[in-house]
Design an enzyme around this catalytic site. Structure first.
Site, PDB file in Angstrom:
ATOM      1  N   CYS A 340       0.823  -1.214   0.000  1.00  0.00           N
ATOM      2  CA  CYS A 340       0.000   0.000   0.000  1.00  0.00           C
ATOM      3  C   CYS A 340       0.860   1.269   0.000  1.00  0.00           C
ATOM      4  CB  CYS A 340      -1.004  -0.045   1.141  1.00  0.00           C
ATOM      5  SG  CYS A 340      -2.494   0.847   0.701  1.00  0.00           S
ATOM      6  N   HIS A 424      -4.154  -5.142   0.497  1.00  0.00           N
ATOM      7  CA  HIS A 424      -3.755  -5.658   1.814  1.00  0.00           C
ATOM      8  C   HIS A 424      -3.747  -7.181   1.899  1.00  0.00           C
ATOM      9  CE1 HIS A 424      -3.300  -1.893   3.997  1.00  0.00           C
ATOM     10  NE2 HIS A 424      -4.118  -1.436   3.051  1.00  0.00           N
ATOM     11  N   GLU A 426      -2.650  -8.913   4.240  1.00  0.00           N
ATOM     12  CA  GLU A 426      -2.982  -9.345   5.616  1.00  0.00           C
ATOM     13  C   GLU A 426      -4.488  -9.274   5.847  1.00  0.00           C
ATOM     14  OE1 GLU A 426      -2.141  -6.412   4.773  1.00  0.00           O
ATOM     15  OE2 GLU A 426      -3.317  -4.998   5.953  1.00  0.00           O
TER      16      GLU A 426
HETATM   17  N1  LIG Z   1      -3.263   1.815   3.455  1.00  0.00           N
HETATM   18  C1  LIG Z   1      -2.324   2.622   3.028  1.00  0.00           C
HETATM   19  O1  LIG Z   1      -1.144   2.360   3.122  1.00  0.00           O
HETATM   20  C2  LIG Z   1      -2.795   3.928   2.491  1.00  0.00           C
HETATM   21  C3  LIG Z   1      -1.824   4.568   1.565  1.00  0.00           C
HETATM   22  C4  LIG Z   1      -2.056   6.046   1.364  1.00  0.00           C
HETATM   23  N2  LIG Z   1      -2.201   6.660   2.616  1.00  0.00           N
HETATM   24  C5  LIG Z   1      -3.280   6.285   0.519  1.00  0.00           C
HETATM   25  O2  LIG Z   1      -4.286   6.770   1.001  1.00  0.00           O
HETATM   26  O3  LIG Z   1      -3.238   5.972  -0.647  1.00  0.00           O
END
Ligand SMILES: NC(=O)CC[C@H](N)C(=O)O
Length: 453
Positions: A340, A424, A426
């Site tokens: 992410c 994600h 996880e």
């Molecule tokens: N879950 C995250 O790592 C979010 C990544 C980043 N903050 C976004 O909004 O794209």
């Protein structure tokens, strides 16, 4: 939400009446069984009303002909959510009181509000749950994704009046109060979601402060932006630590996990890491040292890791050039895996660009295609930024795309032993389809180690 004024003496059988839904539904059933045969003719609404009226036990007091003196057993409106587009949404406060500013995003997960509340990536944001009934499973001691709640606040349609779950130790509202997180309920989450889908994410201010006018609150919303803010430094750990917990044996689901797995030393950059990432990697045999977001790459490499993980994290990836620099210095030295925010930082470190999406992806059922195999994963997602694939240099391959909108959901740079995904693995909450990504990272470390020995 606007106060509903009912005609005097009317029995109300909808959800927003002040009568608990269970009571009203049960009651209607009784009324039916007493007065009507189920099998036959159509039953008119009027006749049902007439039949149920005499036995309604309704704690809402309705004053004949005087709307202003309606008394309810609870407060109906004591909080405002003011959005930067000028709309004002009134609802009922739960959790902490005060005033908070943040970006409003909607999350479509049906379950897992506790994991969402404790996901540090929501710092600077309000989470609006599109699932209308929230709080019914309470809060338990196992489903925390971090030790704190960093989000701006929680927006729900209907806060459950009761908690029913064997693991629950406290109600959601008490938990939010203790953690100083604001919540608003009895608010039209569908209407707000439609607005966010049409106009994109909006900054909002949630307040229980009655001394400020709507205009003053609106000003606050219009003078705030998530763009360009380093939100990672507020959520990252302050000192390095070792992580040892695995997924509990009763919860383990992967066939690849066994007691005699090879062990790999991994350094995890904490940009706001979710604990289930660390748990899953530990289950796959990794020994993890978690380091703060500002930890120099040179210090990380001195630990001689088999691989480095760049975690998820809140906010704008362009606001943290120091993190991009650390990522850049690790690339090519050891196998690396970005999740992410980690994926976005890798995108930038490789020379690519990130951009802000209209309203992002936040939910538990986003389909992603792994391009080399065609395999589709139903994934958990939470991001507002994405990597622009056209900006990536030669050698970097887009491995995954989001099937809802075609955005880049994963990439690899085989020559440099880089892999990353925008979603994600996880889950937590969410389906486990993407869990093999951890195994792939372990395999990459294994092959790298073998090729060097
Ligand atoms: N879950 C995250 O790592 C979010 C990544 C980043 N903050 C976004 O909004 O794209």
């Amino acid at each position: 939400m606007a106060t509903q004024i009912m005609p005097a003496g009317t029995a109300i059988i909808n959800n927003h009446s002040g009568v608990c839904p269970q009571i009203s539904l049960g009651f209607v059933r009784n009324a039916f069984s007493k007065s009507f045969s189920f099998s036959s003719e159509k039953i008119s609404r009027a006749s049902v009303r007439k039949a149920i009226r005499p036995v309604v036990k309704c704690s809402v007091q309705v004053a004949e002909g005087n709307a202003t003196s309606v008394k309810r057993p609870y407060t109906t409106v004591d909080t405002r959510l003011v959005l930067e587009d000028g709309t004002v949404w009134r609802g009922r406060s739960f959790g902490a009181t005060g005033t908070q500013v943040g970006e409003v995003v909607f999350n479509t997960s049906l379950t897992g509000y506790q994991e969402i509340l404790t996901d540090p990536s929501y710092a600077g944001q309000f989470v609006l749950m599109t699932q209308p009934h929230i709080g019914n499973t309470g809060i338990n001691t196992d489903d925390e994704e971090s030790d704190e709640c960093f989000l701006g606040g929680l927006i729900v349609r209907n806060l459950s009046a009761t908690v029913s779950n064997w693991r629950s130790t406290e109600p959601l509202s008490d938990y939010l109060k203790k953690r100083n997180v604001m919540g608003i309920t009895d608010i039209d989450t569908r209407a707000i979601t439609r607005r966010l889908r049409e106009d994109g994410s909006l900054v909002g201010v949630l307040t229980t402060d009655t001394t400020k006018t709507d205009e003053e609150i609106l000003d606050m919303a219009r003078n705030w932006s998530i763009v360009g803010k380093d939100l990672i430094s507020g959520v990252s750990c302050k000192e390095p630590y070792q992580w040892k917990d695995k997924t509990g044996t009763e919860w383990e689901f992967s066939k690849e996990v066994s007691a005699d797995m090879d062990t790999f030393n991994v350094v995890a950059y904490d940009f706001g890491v979710k604990q289930n990432i660390l748990r899953r990697l530990t289950s796959y045999g990794c020994k993890i040292t978690v380091v703060p977001s500002t930890w120099p790459a040179s210090e990380v490499l001195k630990l001689n890791p088999d691989g480095v993980l760049f975690s998820n994290g809140p906010g704008d990836p362009s606001a943290v050039p120091y993190a991009v620099e650390s990522v850049r210095e690790c690339i090519g030295q050891v196998p690396v895996f970005g999740i992410c925010m980690g994926h976005q930082l890798l995108g930038q470190a490789l020379g690519g660009k990130t951009f802000k999406m209209k309203f992002g992806h936040h939910g538990g059922n986003h389909p992603v295609r792994h391009l080399p195999t065609g395999r589709v994963e139903i994934s958990a997602q939470n991001h507002n930024y994405a990597v622009d694939p056209a900006s990536l240099p030669e050698g970097v391959e887009v491995t995954h795309i989001n099937l809802n909108d075609g955005t880049c959901a994963g990439m690899t740079f085989p020559a440099m032993k880089v892999m990353s995904i925008q979603y994600h693995p996880e889950s937590s909450p969410g389906p486990h389809d993407a869990d093999p990504a951890f195994y792939d990272f372990v395999q990459m470390m294994k092959q790298n180690k073998q090729s060097r020995s």
